[in-house]
Enzyme design. Structure first.
Site, PDB file in Angstrom:
ATOM      1  N   HIS A   1      44.421 -31.310 -40.507  1.00  0.00           N
ATOM      2  CA  HIS A   1      45.526 -31.143 -41.446  1.00  0.00           C
ATOM      3  C   HIS A   1      45.087 -31.630 -42.817  1.00  0.00           C
ATOM      4  O   HIS A   1      44.006 -32.213 -42.974  1.00  0.00           O
ATOM      5  CB  HIS A   1      46.796 -31.849 -40.955  1.00  0.00           C
TER       6      HIS A   1
ATOM      7  N   HIS B   1      46.295 -33.879 -45.058  1.00  0.00           N
ATOM      8  CA  HIS B   1      46.528 -35.199 -45.635  1.00  0.00           C
ATOM      9  C   HIS B   1      45.205 -35.788 -46.108  1.00  0.00           C
ATOM     10  O   HIS B   1      44.150 -35.568 -45.507  1.00  0.00           O
ATOM     11  CB  HIS B   1      47.196 -36.127 -44.622  1.00  0.00           C
TER      12      HIS B   1
ATOM     13  N   ASP C   1      43.657 -38.601 -46.032  1.00  0.00           N
ATOM     14  CA  ASP C   1      42.756 -39.401 -45.194  1.00  0.00           C
ATOM     15  C   ASP C   1      41.957 -38.551 -44.217  1.00  0.00           C
ATOM     16  O   ASP C   1      41.129 -39.077 -43.467  1.00  0.00           O
ATOM     17  CB  ASP C   1      43.525 -40.503 -44.455  1.00  0.00           C
ATOM     18  N   HIS C   2      42.172 -37.244 -44.259  1.00  0.00           N
ATOM     19  CA  HIS C   2      41.415 -36.334 -43.395  1.00  0.00           C
ATOM     20  C   HIS C   2      40.558 -35.336 -44.184  1.00  0.00           C
ATOM     21  O   HIS C   2      39.746 -34.639 -43.580  1.00  0.00           O
ATOM     22  CB  HIS C   2      42.366 -35.571 -42.472  1.00  0.00           C
TER      23      HIS C   2
ATOM     24  N   HIS D   1      53.676 -32.735 -37.104  1.00  0.00           N
ATOM     25  CA  HIS D   1      53.406 -33.744 -38.125  1.00  0.00           C
ATOM     26  C   HIS D   1      54.203 -33.370 -39.369  1.00  0.00           C
ATOM     27  O   HIS D   1      54.896 -32.347 -39.396  1.00  0.00           O
ATOM     28  CB  HIS D   1      51.900 -33.806 -38.396  1.00  0.00           C
TER      29      HIS D   1
ATOM     30  N   ASP E   1      46.907 -35.537 -36.358  1.00  0.00           N
ATOM     31  CA  ASP E   1      48.073 -36.414 -36.321  1.00  0.00           C
ATOM     32  C   ASP E   1      49.264 -35.662 -35.739  1.00  0.00           C
ATOM     33  O   ASP E   1      49.513 -34.502 -36.096  1.00  0.00           O
ATOM     34  CB  ASP E   1      48.422 -36.900 -37.727  1.00  0.00           C
TER      35      ASP E   1
ATOM     36  N   HIS F   1      42.503 -43.293 -34.938  1.00  0.00           N
ATOM     37  CA  HIS F   1      43.542 -43.270 -35.969  1.00  0.00           C
ATOM     38  C   HIS F   1      44.461 -44.487 -35.802  1.00  0.00           C
ATOM     39  O   HIS F   1      45.679 -44.382 -35.710  1.00  0.00           O
ATOM     40  CB  HIS F   1      44.333 -41.960 -35.907  1.00  0.00           C
TER      41      HIS F   1
END
Length: 315
Positions: free
Chosen positions: A63, A65, A67-68, A141, A212, A270
């Site tokens: 996805h 976001h 942090d990915h 998510h 996530d 995670h």
């Protein structure tokens, strides 16, 4: 086939854990690495491993976001200076192509190799060749998030050489025909059925890596009979309500999926930075109470995925 965890934290980097990055090392299978997510600092983490960026063949993004994905522009640029000249394919939700291309354009970064993109909108098979099939399904998510299921093709059984030698059948091209399970005639008049001299096929391995998500039916579909399930565990069981509110999962939810779906091994990642030391072990223990073969992974953990099911279950 091995998994190496480059980052196992949630949201932001911490002193204990970098943000998400997982390498599926396929050196024996195809002399390549597949990367799952690429959080900030992933290329720095790679410097502490044996992975060469030029060997990264595909990057699967769960996805969008930060942090990915915030590590992608830097890693892609550095790959040009580190021997990368083959096409790199990026698979991810719609928008990943725009993110990468705008980042490279604004920074005036030019790559020495071609990029290919596969943008997901509904799920399904995103990659297939003679060795592997990669399927994805949507999860639950705040934004579009996907889980990936990597299924390896079955491996042909080994030629039973000792059995052939016991019958004084000399090695040579004839062994290839026997391995292909053909019926062959020997010079001395004997007829050999290859089926009797080849061991059983080795079942291909299945690795499931989730983005996530909070609890969702597609988690079970992706995890079904997987040899290894990589599942987010942002919160512990006591904070289940918070996990749901923030569209995440708990350790016990992940363990329940692993138990119900016949998973071989559960790897929890995670992890929220709020959990340190004893809190991490407590989280692992509560998951193991449901599914014993559970491990909370740390940055740079390497997990071997053997063919033998008993080895996996005792891993």
């Amino acid at each position: 086939m091995k998994l190496e965890f480059l980052g196992t934290g949630a949201g932001v980097p911490s002193k204990q854990r970098n943000v998400t990055g997982i390498a599926l090392k396929l050196f024996d299978e195809r002399n390549a690495v597949w990367l799952f997510d690429c959080g900030e600092g992933t290329q720095q983490q790679i410097l502490n491993t044996s992975i060469r960026p030029g060997k990264i063949e595909m990057i699967f993004i769960t996805h969008l976001h930060g942090d990915h994905i915030f590590g992608l522009p830097g890693l892609l640029s550095s790959r040009s200076f580190q021997g990368g000249d083959t096409t790199l394919t990026i698979v991810g939700p719609k928008g990943i192509k725009a993110f990468v291309e705008i980042s490279l354009k604004v920074s005036e970064s030019r790559l020495s190799y071609p990029l290919a993109f596969i943008e997901i909108e509904e799920g399904g098979i995103v990659f297939k060749d003679k060795q592997f099939i990669v399927e994805c399904l949507p999860l639950d998510h705040k934004i579009s998030s996907y889980g990936y299921r990597v299924t390896e093709a079955d491996h042909q059984g080994e030629l039973l050489v000792d059995k052939l030698q016991a019958l004084n059948i000399p090695s040579g091209p004839i062994y290839g025909k026997i391995k292909n399970r053909q019926i062959v005639s020997l010079p001395d008049g004997r007829e050999i059925n290859g089926e009797e001299f080849v061991g059983p096929d080795q079942k291909g391995r299945i690795v499931t890596i989730l983005g996530d998500t909070r609890a969702h039916p597609n988690v079970a579909k992706l995890a079904k009979n997987a040899d290894v399930l990589v599942h987010e565990s942002t919160f512990n069981h006591a904070e289940a309500q918070k996990a749901r509110a923030y569209y995440h999962s708990t350790s016990t939810q992940a363990a329940t999926v692993a138990k119900e779906q016949g998973v071989g091994r559960l790897l929890l990642t995670h992890i929220s930075s709020r959990y340190l030391g004893k809190a991490v072990y407590d989280m692992e223990r509560e998951a193991r109470a449901i599914f014993p073969n559970t491990k909370i992974v740390k940055d740079f953990d390497i997990i071997d995925i053997p063919f033998d099911k008993e080895e996996r279950q005792n891993g």
